[in-house]
Structures are given as structure tokens and as C-alpha cells.
Design a protein around this motif. Structure first.
Motif, PDB file in Angstrom:
ATOM      1  N   PHE A 163       0.884  -1.051  -0.018  1.00 38.81           N
ATOM      2  CA  PHE A 163       0.061   0.190   0.090  1.00 38.81           C
ATOM      3  C   PHE A 163       0.853   1.326  -0.029  1.00 38.81           C
ATOM      4  N   ASN A 164       2.007   1.233   0.705  1.00 37.09           N
ATOM      5  CA  ASN A 164       2.692   2.461   1.014  1.00 37.09           C
ATOM      6  C   ASN A 164       3.496   2.573  -0.521  1.00 37.09           C
ATOM      7  N   GLU A 165       3.896   1.589  -1.064  1.00 35.89           N
ATOM      8  CA  GLU A 165       4.384   1.735  -2.620  1.00 35.89           C
ATOM      9  C   GLU A 165       3.394   2.362  -3.439  1.00 35.89           C
ATOM     10  N   ALA A 166       2.147   1.774  -3.250  1.00 30.52           N
ATOM     11  CA  ALA A 166       0.956   2.430  -4.055  1.00 30.52           C
ATOM     12  C   ALA A 166       0.494   3.681  -3.783  1.00 30.52           C
ATOM     13  N   THR A 167       1.346   4.158  -2.756  1.00 31.02           N
ATOM     14  CA  THR A 167       0.675   5.484  -2.350  1.00 31.02           C
ATOM     15  C   THR A 167      -0.715   5.335  -1.671  1.00 31.02           C
ATOM     16  N   LEU A 168      -1.274   4.350  -1.263  1.00 34.65           N
ATOM     17  CA  LEU A 168      -2.692   4.255  -0.681  1.00 34.65           C
ATOM     18  C   LEU A 168      -2.566   4.098   0.613  1.00 34.65           C
ATOM     19  N   LEU A 169      -3.580   4.660   1.394  1.00 37.54           N
ATOM     20  CA  LEU A 169      -3.673   4.439   2.804  1.00 37.54           C
ATOM     21  C   LEU A 169      -4.331   3.269   3.445  1.00 37.54           C
ATOM     22  N   VAL A 170      -3.597   2.654   4.652  1.00 34.45           N
ATOM     23  CA  VAL A 170      -4.141   1.563   5.328  1.00 34.45           C
ATOM     24  C   VAL A 170      -5.246   1.962   6.144  1.00 34.45           C
ATOM     25  N   PRO A 171      -6.440   1.476   6.051  1.00 38.10           N
ATOM     26  CA  PRO A 171      -7.383   2.084   6.885  1.00 38.10           C
ATOM     27  C   PRO A 171      -7.308   1.719   8.308  1.00 38.10           C
ATOM     28  N   GLN A 172      -7.885   2.435   9.322  1.00 35.12           N
ATOM     29  CA  GLN A 172      -7.564   2.259  10.812  1.00 35.12           C
ATOM     30  C   GLN A 172      -8.937   2.319  11.440  1.00 35.12           C
ATOM     31  N   HIS A 173      -9.102   1.543  12.233  1.00 33.57           N
ATOM     32  CA  HIS A 173     -10.090   1.638  13.223  1.00 33.57           C
ATOM     33  C   HIS A 173     -11.361   1.067  12.616  1.00 33.57           C
ATOM     34  N   VAL A 174     -11.534   0.161  11.875  1.00 32.89           N
ATOM     35  CA  VAL A 174     -12.515  -0.214  10.940  1.00 32.89           C
ATOM     36  C   VAL A 174     -13.566  -1.182  11.742  1.00 32.89           C
ATOM     37  N   TYR A 175     -14.778  -1.118  11.612  1.00 34.67           N
ATOM     38  CA  TYR A 175     -15.695  -2.350  12.098  1.00 34.67           C
ATOM     39  C   TYR A 175     -15.687  -3.344  11.161  1.00 34.67           C
ATOM     40  N   MET A 176     -15.108  -4.713  11.627  1.00 26.50           N
ATOM     41  CA  MET A 176     -14.962  -5.985  10.755  1.00 26.50           C
ATOM     42  C   MET A 176     -16.263  -6.730  10.996  1.00 26.50           C
ATOM     43  N   HIS A 177     -16.359  -7.121   9.661  1.00 30.00           N
ATOM     44  CA  HIS A 177     -17.688  -8.159   9.534  1.00 30.00           C
ATOM     45  C   HIS A 177     -17.174  -9.546   9.659  1.00 30.00           C
ATOM     46  N   THR A 178     -17.742 -10.420  10.533  1.00 28.91           N
ATOM     47  CA  THR A 178     -17.424 -11.758  10.845  1.00 28.91           C
ATOM     48  C   THR A 178     -18.508 -12.878  10.415  1.00 28.91           C
ATOM     49  N   GLY A 179     -18.251 -14.267  10.410  1.00 30.85           N
ATOM     50  CA  GLY A 179     -19.344 -15.176  10.459  1.00 30.85           C
ATOM     51  C   GLY A 179     -19.055 -16.225   9.230  1.00 30.85           C
ATOM     52  N   GLY A 180     -18.393 -15.746   8.264  1.00 30.18           N
ATOM     53  CA  GLY A 180     -18.210 -16.557   7.072  1.00 30.18           C
ATOM     54  C   GLY A 180     -17.582 -18.113   7.607  1.00 30.18           C
ATOM     55  N   LYS A 181     -16.479 -17.983   8.387  1.00 29.51           N
ATOM     56  CA  LYS A 181     -15.754 -19.084   8.778  1.00 29.51           C
ATOM     57  C   LYS A 181     -16.519 -20.157   9.565  1.00 29.51           C
ATOM     58  N   THR A 182     -17.812 -19.640  10.101  1.00 27.49           N
ATOM     59  CA  THR A 182     -18.616 -20.524  10.762  1.00 27.49           C
ATOM     60  C   THR A 182     -19.955 -20.750  10.150  1.00 27.49           C
ATOM     61  N   GLY A 183     -20.156 -20.247   8.982  1.00 26.86           N
ATOM     62  CA  GLY A 183     -21.355 -20.462   8.210  1.00 26.86           C
ATOM     63  C   GLY A 183     -22.244 -19.271   8.143  1.00 26.86           C
ATOM     64  N   THR A 184     -21.997 -18.353   8.674  1.00 24.83           N
ATOM     65  CA  THR A 184     -23.156 -17.056   8.644  1.00 24.83           C
ATOM     66  C   THR A 184     -22.490 -16.035   7.576  1.00 24.83           C
ATOM     67  N   HIS A 185     -23.231 -16.463   6.300  1.00 28.06           N
ATOM     68  CA  HIS A 185     -22.705 -15.522   5.326  1.00 28.06           C
ATOM     69  C   HIS A 185     -23.594 -14.242   4.868  1.00 28.06           C
ATOM     70  N   THR A 186     -22.684 -13.494   3.941  1.00 27.15           N
ATOM     71  CA  THR A 186     -23.581 -12.289   3.352  1.00 27.15           C
ATOM     72  C   THR A 186     -24.595 -12.876   2.383  1.00 27.15           C
ATOM     73  N   GLU A 187     -25.568 -12.218   1.833  1.00 31.74           N
ATOM     74  CA  GLU A 187     -26.613 -12.499   1.037  1.00 31.74           C
ATOM     75  C   GLU A 187     -26.087 -13.148  -0.350  1.00 31.74           C
ATOM     76  N   HIS A 188     -24.698 -12.743  -0.702  1.00 30.43           N
ATOM     77  CA  HIS A 188     -24.321 -12.957  -2.092  1.00 30.43           C
ATOM     78  C   HIS A 188     -23.769 -14.634  -1.966  1.00 30.43           C
ATOM     79  N   LEU A 189     -23.409 -15.203  -1.100  1.00 27.82           N
ATOM     80  CA  LEU A 189     -23.149 -16.670  -1.310  1.00 27.82           C
ATOM     81  C   LEU A 189     -24.276 -17.560  -1.894  1.00 27.82           C
ATOM     82  N   GLY A 190     -25.579 -17.449  -1.474  1.00 25.01           N
ATOM     83  CA  GLY A 190     -26.562 -18.041  -1.701  1.00 25.01           C
ATOM     84  C   GLY A 190     -26.816 -18.126  -3.288  1.00 25.01           C
ATOM     85  N   TYR A 191     -26.769 -17.086  -3.836  1.00 25.12           N
ATOM     86  CA  TYR A 191     -26.679 -16.722  -5.391  1.00 25.12           C
ATOM     87  C   TYR A 191     -25.734 -17.622  -6.107  1.00 25.12           C
ATOM     88  N   MET A 192     -24.488 -17.517  -5.325  1.00 25.78           N
ATOM     89  CA  MET A 192     -23.336 -18.315  -6.162  1.00 25.78           C
ATOM     90  C   MET A 192     -23.347 -19.603  -5.997  1.00 25.78           C
TER      91      MET A 192
END
Lengths: 262, 124
Positions: free
Chosen positions: A217-246
Motif C-alpha cells: 500500500f505504501n508503494e502504491a501511495t494508498l492508505l491503510v485504513p484504521q479502526h474499521v468495524y469488521m464483519h465476521t461469520g463466514g468461517k462458521t457459516g453465517t454468510h452475506t446474501e451473496h453466497l446463496g446466489y453463487m
């Protein structure tokens, strides 16, 4: 114990398969011919890795079910697990892939950023699996995959740099892609219950991943986000609505015509 | 005048405006935005020469090598890749092929076919 190991392998396999399926949507739609071929090559690598992992998981599942066969007769229509039944006949809740890899494609920048974030995670995790070697099959799959993954990291990392440090438009799109995908990266380092058995060292994994991503990111002059809310659940089977369509698209043939081959 | 644009997307289809590629523009503008052309030379085995495999478009040398790897060595065709931007290759003019190449046609004595080779020397 064994169930945990199987779940861990399925988690690796599902993440790889679902990202392969997403990347496959680019086939025939790449921004230029050469990149169309590059992303579909990577897709084939990912699906190949998923196959090895599913085959191993199927072997473990069948070993366990044979042990319990004497006590409980197998249900009617019981079939031995195989790479195909695992990929085509499990439901959304049974899939353990990261939320990151099921997110829909938007532009090229978002696709290669997702590839970079995922491949970098894969790279450091597979290093651990290879070095630990307590599970020889898993270590062998990791070693074989690492050659492909090293190229994926290099290829996608260079694209992140090229677009981040490119034109005003490409930089804007990369910044947008980071904003969109970063909230799905927390899950990469959130241990699931089944990961205890795999002895993944998350204390080492996260800083290694973060350093590589920050450097690029530094080389790409892009910023690393700080203090972002993280979504979780995929690893234990709670997915976003997109997986069903896939899965609907991925599993359609086997669901409609069970056992069909061609 | 109002123009209503209706677009229809299919599942899995990536709309052009977000697909990474540039929207079609006027031909002159498009030509300026094309990536330069590169020639690709591949060595298929250690010890053999690099041979011209084809050409491709890329923004820089790194990308050209990666593209060449993906386009031309997918089926184990190579162990080494060279790329060179096509503009650096100077070529003979086909109009001059008469004066350049035809004089060699009737000079068969330039071929080393008049020597007797010992049997031990194969593959000449």
C-alpha cells in the motif's frame, strides 16, 4: 478432534473454491485479453487447490463414517463423500469460506485487491502449514500450492501498486476498493473453534500479513485504513446474501440432475 | 431532448462501465490509450535458443513478462522469457526483398553440401 480437522480443511477449500468461482466470472470480460487470461489462470490454480483439499477432507470423512457404520446404519441413499459431494451438495450454512471471497465483483481494481489480500493471507498460512508439517498431507498440499500462491501475490501486488500509483482515476478506484473490502479482512485472523486443532499461529500470521499489505500500500501511495468495524461469520457459516446466489449457480447442475456427469 | 438509457445485466455479467476496461471512445483517443506492443521470445529448454512466440500488449516490462508467462507458457512451453518493446525492433522492408535476398538464390556453393562428412558426425 477429527471433525475439527475436517472443518479446518473445508474452510480452506471453500475459501479457495468460492474465490475461484468469483474470479471465473471475469472469463471473457477481462479489461484486456492478457489480463483475462491471467485472472482465469489464477482461477484454475485456485480450483485445483480446492480440489486437493476437498479430496483430503472426503478421505477423512469417509474414514470416520466407516468407523461408526457398525453402530448406526448409513442413511438411505448414503454416498461416500467425495470432492464433488463436498463442493456441490453442501448448503450455504455448511460453507466455511471467508466473507471476503464471496463479495460480488465490481471493477478490476476491487478484484485484484481482493486477490492480493487473500493470496497474502494464503501465503503466510501455508508457510506455517508447510513448516509445521504435523499433518503431512496438508503440508504437501501447502508446499505444492505455495509456488502458485507466490506468483498470485506478486501479480496482484504489482497491480495494486500500478493502479494505486497510477492515474487519478485508478487511485480513486483503488481507494474505494480498500474501503469496500477492508471490513472483511478482520475475519482472516479471527480463530474459529475448529482452528485450535490446526495449530495456526495467528500471533505470527497477522503481523506478517499486515506488514506485506502495508508495504505494498505504501508503494502504491494508498492508505491503510484504521479502526474499521469488521464483519465476521463466514468461517462458521453465517454468510452475506451473496453466497446463496453463487451456490445456486455453482450447484445448479448437480441439484437438478443428481449424479450427472459429462 | 430526453434520452432514456436502458441497460440489462445478467447475473455474473460485469457491466462495461465497472468492468475495468475503458468505455468505447473515438478511435483516435482509443489509440492513444492502448498499451504498447511487446514481442515475446521463449526458450523452451535449457541450452536452446529463445524463439519468437508472438506479441502482446502491456504497460511496462514487468507486466509484459507476467502477461507472457500467462499467455505463452501455460502449457509448459518455456523455462525463460524475453520481452522487447516492438518499436525497438527494426525490420527489413518487404519492397526491398528483391535486392536483399534474391542474389543468394543462385549461389548454391555457399551451402556446405560439397563436403564429405564422416559417419560419426550425425545431425548436421
Amino acid at each position: 478432534m477429527s471433525k475439527h480437522l475436517t472443518d479446518f480443511i473445508l474452510h480452506l477449500a471453500d475459501s479457495t473454491l468460492i474465490l475461484g468461482q468469483r474470479n471465473g466470472e471475469w472469463c471473457g470480460h477481462g479489461p484486456v485479453l492478457e489480463q483475462d487470461i491471467a485472472i482465469t489462470n489464477i482461477t484454475l490454480d485456485l480450483i485445483g487447490q480446492a480440489r486437493s483439499l476437498y479430496q483430503y477432507a472426503a478421505k477423512l470423512i469417509n474414514e470416520v463414517s466407516k468407523l461408526s457404520e457398525s453402530e448406526v446404519p448409513p442413511a438411505e441413499g448414503f454416498k461416500a463423500a467425495s470432492e464433488d459431494t463436498l463442493a456441490y451438495l453442501r448448503t450455504e450454512r455448511e460453507f466455511k469460506n471467508f466473507l471476503l471471497v464471496e463479495q460480488p465483483n465490481s471493477d478490476w481494481g476491487q478484484t485484484i485487491l481482493r486477490q492480493f489480500l487473500f493470496s497474502t493471507w494464503q501465503y503466510y498460512l501455508y508457510q506455517q502449514l508447510k513448516e509445521k508439517g504435523s499433518d503431512t498431507t496438508l503440508a504437501a498440499i501447502a508446499e505444492k500450492s505455495l509456488k502458485e500462491i507466490s506468483y498470485h501475490v506478486r501479480w496482484s501486488g504489482e497491480w495494486v501498486i500500478r493502479l494505486g500509483d497510477g492515474t487519478a482515476e485508478s487511485k480513486k478506484r483503488m481507494a474505494h476498493a480498500i474501503q469496500e473490502l477492508w471490513p472483511y479482512t478482520g475475519e482472516l485472523f479471527l480463530p474459529a473453534p475448529y482452528e485450535k486443532v490446526a495449530e495456526v499461529d495467528f500471533d505470527k500470521l497477522k503481523p506478517a500479513w499486515f506488514k506485506k499489505v502495508s508495504d505494498v500500500f505504501n508503494e502504491a501511495t494508498l492508505l491503510v485504513p484504521q479502526h474499521v468495524y469488521m464483519h465476521t461469520g463466514g468461517k462458521t457459516g453465517t454468510h452475506t446474501e451473496h453466497l446463496g446466489y453463487m451456490l445456486a449457480e455453482l450447484q445448479y447442475m448437480q441439484r437438478s440432475f443428481p449424479g450427472c456427469e459429462w | 431532448m430526453n434520452t432514456i438509457l436502458i441497460r440489462k445485466f445478467f447475473y455474473g455479467d460485469i457491466p462495461d462501465e465497472t468492468g475495468g476496461g475503458e468505455l468505447p471512445q473515438t478511435p483516435s483517443k482509443e489509440a492513444g490509450k492502448e498499451w504498447p506492443l511487446w514481442e515475446v521470445l521463449i526458450r523452451s529448454k535449457q541450452g536452446l535458443d529463445h524463439k519468437h512466440a508472438g506479441s502482446l500488449h502491456a504497460a511496462d516490462a514487468k507486466m509484459a513478462i507476467e502477461n507472457a508467462r500467462d499467455v505463452y507458457t501455460r502449457r509448459m512451453e518455456g523455462v525463460s522469457i524475453w520481452v522487447v518493446e516492438s518499436k525497438y525492433i527494426h525490420a527489413t522492408n518487404p519492397d526491398e526483398s528483391g535486392e536483399l535476398f534474391e542474389p543468394a538464390e543462385d549461389k548454391i556453393y555457399r551451402h556446405p553440401t560439397f563436403y564429405e562428412l564422416p559417419d560419426e558426425v550425425n545431425k548436421m
